[in-house]
Structure formats: structure tokens, C-alpha cells
Design a protein around this motif. Sequence first.
Motif, PDB file in Angstrom:
ATOM      1  N   LEU A  19     -18.495 -27.426 -16.089  1.00  0.00           N
ATOM      2  CA  LEU A  19     -19.791 -28.038 -16.368  1.00  0.00           C
ATOM      3  C   LEU A  19     -19.814 -29.558 -16.309  1.00  0.00           C
ATOM      4  O   LEU A  19     -20.884 -30.164 -16.333  1.00  0.00           O
ATOM      5  CB  LEU A  19     -20.275 -27.601 -17.761  1.00  0.00           C
ATOM      6  N   ASP A  20     -18.649 -30.187 -16.287  1.00  0.00           N
ATOM      7  CA  ASP A  20     -18.556 -31.643 -16.315  1.00  0.00           C
ATOM      8  C   ASP A  20     -19.308 -32.214 -17.525  1.00  0.00           C
ATOM      9  O   ASP A  20     -20.125 -33.126 -17.407  1.00  0.00           O
ATOM     10  CB  ASP A  20     -19.082 -32.255 -15.017  1.00  0.00           C
ATOM     11  N   VAL A  21     -19.024 -31.646 -18.683  1.00  0.00           N
ATOM     12  CA  VAL A  21     -19.597 -32.126 -19.935  1.00  0.00           C
ATOM     13  C   VAL A  21     -18.446 -32.292 -20.927  1.00  0.00           C
ATOM     14  O   VAL A  21     -17.599 -31.414 -21.052  1.00  0.00           O
ATOM     15  CB  VAL A  21     -20.690 -31.165 -20.470  1.00  0.00           C
ATOM     16  N   ASN A  64     -25.569 -22.470 -16.008  1.00  0.00           N
ATOM     17  CA  ASN A  64     -25.497 -23.861 -15.566  1.00  0.00           C
ATOM     18  C   ASN A  64     -25.401 -24.789 -16.776  1.00  0.00           C
ATOM     19  O   ASN A  64     -25.480 -24.347 -17.924  1.00  0.00           O
ATOM     20  CB  ASN A  64     -26.689 -24.233 -14.677  1.00  0.00           C
ATOM     21  N   LYS A  65     -25.245 -26.059 -16.505  1.00  0.00           N
ATOM     22  CA  LYS A  65     -25.043 -27.052 -17.561  1.00  0.00           C
ATOM     23  C   LYS A  65     -26.221 -27.123 -18.525  1.00  0.00           C
ATOM     24  O   LYS A  65     -26.038 -27.164 -19.745  1.00  0.00           O
ATOM     25  CB  LYS A  65     -24.794 -28.426 -16.917  1.00  0.00           C
ATOM     26  N   THR A  66     -27.438 -27.122 -18.007  1.00  0.00           N
ATOM     27  CA  THR A  66     -28.622 -27.206 -18.871  1.00  0.00           C
ATOM     28  C   THR A  66     -28.727 -26.000 -19.793  1.00  0.00           C
ATOM     29  O   THR A  66     -28.996 -26.156 -20.995  1.00  0.00           O
ATOM     30  CB  THR A  66     -29.897 -27.345 -18.014  1.00  0.00           C
ATOM     31  N   PHE A  68     -26.251 -24.141 -20.772  1.00  0.00           N
ATOM     32  CA  PHE A  68     -25.159 -24.269 -21.743  1.00  0.00           C
ATOM     33  C   PHE A  68     -25.555 -25.200 -22.881  1.00  0.00           C
ATOM     34  O   PHE A  68     -25.398 -24.866 -24.052  1.00  0.00           O
ATOM     35  CB  PHE A  68     -23.881 -24.781 -21.073  1.00  0.00           C
ATOM     36  N   ILE A  69     -26.062 -26.377 -22.528  1.00  0.00           N
ATOM     37  CA  ILE A  69     -26.407 -27.361 -23.560  1.00  0.00           C
ATOM     38  C   ILE A  69     -27.485 -26.818 -24.490  1.00  0.00           C
ATOM     39  O   ILE A  69     -27.374 -26.933 -25.714  1.00  0.00           O
ATOM     40  CB  ILE A  69     -26.824 -28.692 -22.913  1.00  0.00           C
ATOM     41  N   SER A 129     -27.773 -35.599 -23.676  1.00  0.00           N
ATOM     42  CA  SER A 129     -27.307 -35.260 -22.328  1.00  0.00           C
ATOM     43  C   SER A 129     -28.262 -34.360 -21.573  1.00  0.00           C
ATOM     44  O   SER A 129     -28.015 -34.029 -20.417  1.00  0.00           O
ATOM     45  CB  SER A 129     -25.927 -34.621 -22.404  1.00  0.00           C
TER      46      SER A 129
END
Length: 130
Positions: A19-21, A64-66, A68-69, A129
Motif C-alpha cells: 500500500l505504500d503507507v 486498495n489504499k483508500t 484500507f485507510i 493521508s
Amino acid sequence: MHAEIKNHEKIYEKLVSILDVKFKTQLKGTEMYFKSFYSMKNLITEKEDFLLIFEAGKAIRFSNKTEFINEFIDIVRFYINSLDEEYNELLRRERKDTIINENEHFLRHEEIGYCGEKLLKLLNKLKASL
């Protein structure tokens, strides 16, 4: 417990690579631990989803990242609410119980405060983020 912590760290590293987080500093000291991490692929659509399971029995599913967050924010709020409930229970016991271990209560108050502060910092980082 050592193996569980090592697994937690491996899962964190895998999340970062996918995820690059990054949130390791904020996660440390929160009493949140990852238990398992799975990848699932829909064989028809070829879409890949992930399932992250926490030691507390909670889980989030995301692709996806969104996602996940947003899901992780809900988990952080769950942990914050759990700490609030535990804190209120400690206060209730202090008022009602005639015999309490004052040192134990003091230490747990400190742990709840520290953990709560770390969770709030994590929550703020996650929100920023988005």
C-alpha cells in the motif's frame, strides 16, 4: 508472544510494500497487533482483495489504499472506544470497591493514557493521508 510480535512486524512490512503507507511509529504502543494477513483473488474478475485480522478478533477487508485507510480508521476508533470503556470501568471500581490495588490501577491508568494518545496520533495520521 515473541513469535506473535515477529508475525505482526512481518505483516506491517507487507502492508507497507503493498500500500505504500507508513505508520509504524504511531502504531507502536497502541496495543494493536496484526494476527494474520491474506490475499484473495476473484477467479472470474481477477480482482485481488486483502483480509487483515487483528489479535482482538477484528478484521478488515480492502482492495486498495483508500479502502484500507477507511477501514483501519474504524478499527482505531474501536480500540479508542474500548480504552474509554476500560477507563470508565477503572473509575467505577475505584469509587465502589473498598479494596483495590492502587499501584495496579495507577499503572493501568498510565497505560490507557499512553495508548490512547498513540491511537489518537495514528487516527490523525490516517485521516490526513486520505
